[in-house]
Design a protein around this motif. Structure first.
Motif, mmCIF file in Angstrom:
data_model
loop_
_atom_site.group_PDB
_atom_site.id
_atom_site.type_symbol
_atom_site.label_atom_id
_atom_site.label_comp_id
_atom_site.label_asym_id
_atom_site.label_seq_id
_atom_site.Cartn_x
_atom_site.Cartn_y
_atom_site.Cartn_z
ATOM 1 N N MET A 452 0.832 -1.215 0.000
ATOM 2 C CA MET A 452 0.000 0.000 0.000
ATOM 3 C C MET A 452 0.860 1.256 0.000
ATOM 4 O O MET A 452 0.547 2.248 -0.682
ATOM 5 N N GLU A 453 1.967 1.231 0.765
ATOM 6 C CA GLU A 453 2.841 2.407 0.822
ATOM 7 C C GLU A 453 3.533 2.642 -0.516
ATOM 8 O O GLU A 453 3.604 3.780 -1.006
ATOM 9 N N ILE A 454 4.023 1.570 -1.142
ATOM 10 C CA ILE A 454 4.756 1.702 -2.408
ATOM 11 C C ILE A 454 3.839 2.169 -3.533
ATOM 12 O O ILE A 454 4.209 3.017 -4.355
ATOM 13 N N LEU A 455 2.609 1.619 -3.575
ATOM 14 C CA LEU A 455 1.694 1.932 -4.683
ATOM 15 C C LEU A 455 0.688 3.014 -4.330
ATOM 16 O O LEU A 455 -0.124 3.400 -5.185
ATOM 17 N N ALA A 485 12.315 -6.708 -5.390
ATOM 18 C CA ALA A 485 10.894 -6.959 -5.190
ATOM 19 C C ALA A 485 10.079 -5.689 -5.431
ATOM 20 O O ALA A 485 9.012 -5.726 -6.052
ATOM 21 N N VAL A 486 10.588 -4.553 -4.953
ATOM 22 C CA VAL A 486 9.901 -3.270 -5.169
ATOM 23 C C VAL A 486 9.844 -2.948 -6.656
ATOM 24 O O VAL A 486 8.813 -2.508 -7.186
ATOM 25 N N ARG A 487 10.975 -3.163 -7.342
ATOM 26 C CA ARG A 487 11.014 -2.888 -8.788
ATOM 27 C C ARG A 487 10.012 -3.751 -9.546
ATOM 28 O O ARG A 487 9.277 -3.253 -10.401
ATOM 29 N N TRP A 492 4.860 -4.480 -12.458
ATOM 30 C CA TRP A 492 3.556 -5.164 -12.592
ATOM 31 C C TRP A 492 2.415 -4.173 -12.502
ATOM 32 O O TRP A 492 1.444 -4.250 -13.263
ATOM 33 N N TRP A 493 2.524 -3.224 -11.589
ATOM 34 C CA TRP A 493 1.458 -2.238 -11.391
ATOM 35 C C TRP A 493 1.288 -1.334 -12.616
ATOM 36 O O TRP A 493 0.178 -1.025 -13.038
#
Length: 499
Positions: A452-455, A485-487, A492-493
């Motif tokens: 949620m924080e990243i996206l 993993a963040v990348r 994907w998003w």
């Protein structure tokens, strides 16, 4: 001569056990005797004493009515309960010892009733003749410790046979649950049933319909966790009682193929049950991989027997076969989707028998997954496939690996060796991957809060979809560094947003 020796041996065992009865039991008997009432140890404890088994349940019977029993128990103990008063039973606890005392009685069912009616009796001998089987119709008068055996129970213990004090038909008519108890005791004691009992079981199986499902299930559970459940199952099927209680298992008998195009599913099922039981307690799991699996709780761990869930899964694992059997044009036989259909059937039967929800769920899941490792030895599994297998098995992993191994029953020794080797290899792969990745806690490399924080999302379906993506990534590739993993999540998003 052998029978004489066995009788002498049983008498010796009984006398030795009776001589060691707790002093508190003698104290209780004296209280009843001083008040003018009889008190006797009765039924299972007396039988078990002769068989050399320790007495755990102190079942007693008395000439006193429940209200008098309660008063007398109050002189013996401060902890007295009357939860069984409707059936003439009062209980008490003292110095770590629990006793249940029942007034001389007779149970009978009214037509259409699911609960037995209780009639009180006036003599110990009369009470004993109303009991289920002669081996359970013996008593030890207290405090003098005199054996009372009006029905020849000791003789039947010597012979290893189950008979009823009255005709079996009358006994089962009085209490139909005794039909299930007959099957249970064949498994528990290793005894045979008399011809009279066997015939009456078949003739009166329909009477079980007036007994509550909970009481039938309780006897079935005791049968399944006994030392030799196969004996009881075979008796239920042979007499036709299984048609009423576990019809799905009974139907396996009708799957015999006279042209021998596939194995006898019924005999196969009983063999799987035997082999599953042999794999309890880890004694027959061999090899380094199996040792790791059975010693590590997170990967299944030891499975102390008797394990009801594993045994039920073994009994029900192929019940979907009769409904799915197809004879193909090339002469082969198939049972497509029998695992999935069998799981539904197992859950339905267990609900009808009033099993608890968790047991029902676990057994159905094992039935559904019992073919998941089929072909493992013929096709190379990726690490991803092994991870998914473990994830899907969850806490049932230890039982599932045992069920899969127990399901190997071929007469071809070479095939058995190959399948067992494949089973060992799968176990080894699980251990190796677990050591590398802490497989027991497979989770996405990013949790919901991080996603949620990243996206920049709030709780909802999109977060769930993102978490599922990360979980699939974890299963496919194993652990990923945080920055990577963040990348991957952001990529994907972006693709998802562009669609």
């Amino acid at each position: 001569m052998a029978e004489t020796n066995r009788r002498a041996h049983l008498l010796f065992q009984g006398q030795r056990t009776f001589a060691k009865l707790p002093d508190t039991i003698d104290d209780l008997a004296t209280i009843f005797a001083d008040a003018g009432y009889e008190l006797s140890l009765v039924g299972g404890p007396v039988r078990d004493a002769f068989l050399g088994l320790a007495i755990h349940d102190f079942d007693l019977t008395t000439s006193a009515r429940p209200e008098e029993t309660e008063k007398l128990l109050g002189q013996w103990s401060r902890t007295v309960w009357d939860i069984g008063r409707d059936f003439g039973t009062i209980g008490a606890h003292k110095n770590g010892l629990t006793v249940e005392i029942t007034t001389y009685r007779q149970d009978s069912y009214e037509i259409g009733s699911r609960k037995p009616e209780v009639d009180y009796g006036d003599s110990l001998e009369g009470d004993l003749t109303r009991r289920d089987f002669t081996v359970n119709a013996m008593a030890l008068r207290l405090p003098e410790k005199a054996l009372v055996d009006p029905c020849g129970g000791l003789d039947d213990l010597v012979e290893g046979v189950l008979r009823t004090p009255v005709t079996a038909r009358q006994s089962f008519d009085d209490d139909p649950l005794r039909i299930m108890r007959a099957a249970r005791f064949t498994s528990q004691l290793g005894f045979d049933v008399s011809e009279d009992v066997m015939d009456a079981m078949g003739e009166m199986a329909g009477r079980l319909e007036i007994v509550s499902a909970e009481r039938v299930r309780a006897e079935f559970e005791r049968l399944m966790i006994s030392g030799a459940p196969r004996r009881g199952i075979e008796l239920l099927v042979y007499t036709g009682v299984a048609d009423v209680v576990i019809p799905e298992v009974a139907l396996l008998k009708d799957t015999v193929d006279e042209h021998h195009r596939h194995k006898d599913v019924y005999e196969h099922t009983l063999t799987v049950l035997d082999q599953a039981i042999a794999l309890e307690d880890s004694e027959n799991f061999e090899g380094d991989a199996a040792e790791s699996l059975t010693s590590d709780p997170s990967l299944g761990g030891p499975l102390p027997g008797p394990d009801l869930v594993l045994r039920l899964a073994a009994l029900f694992h192929d019940i979907g076969k009769p409904a799915t059997r197809r004879f193909e044009k090339d002469g082969s036989v198939t049972f497509r989707a029998h695992d999935v259909i069998g799981a539904r059937m197992a859950a339905k039967r267990m609900r009808a028998m009033r099993f608890d929800k968790q047991t029902e769920k676990d057994v159905a899941r094992l039935v559904e997954m019992h073919l998941r490792a089929f072909g493992f030895g013929e096709h190379s599994w990726t690490d991803s496939a092994v991870r998914r297998f473990v994830r899907d098995a969850g806490p049932l992993l230890g039982r599932l690996l045992r069920l899969i191994r127990a399901d190997i029953t071929s007469q071809n020794r070479r095939k058995v060796s190959q399948l067992q080797a494949a089973n060992d290899e799968l176990a080894q792969r699980i251990v190796e991957i677990a050591e590398q990745e802490e497989l027991e806690a497979i989770r996405p490399d990013l949790d919901g809060a991080e996603i949620m924080e990243i996206l920049g999302l709030t709780p909802g379906r999109e977060v769930g979809a993102a978490r599922n993506y990360m979980l699939e990534l974890r299963l496919d590739e194993g652990p990923i560094e945080h920055d990577e993993a963040v990348r991957r999540l952001k990529a994907w998003w972006s693709e998802r947003q562009a669609q």
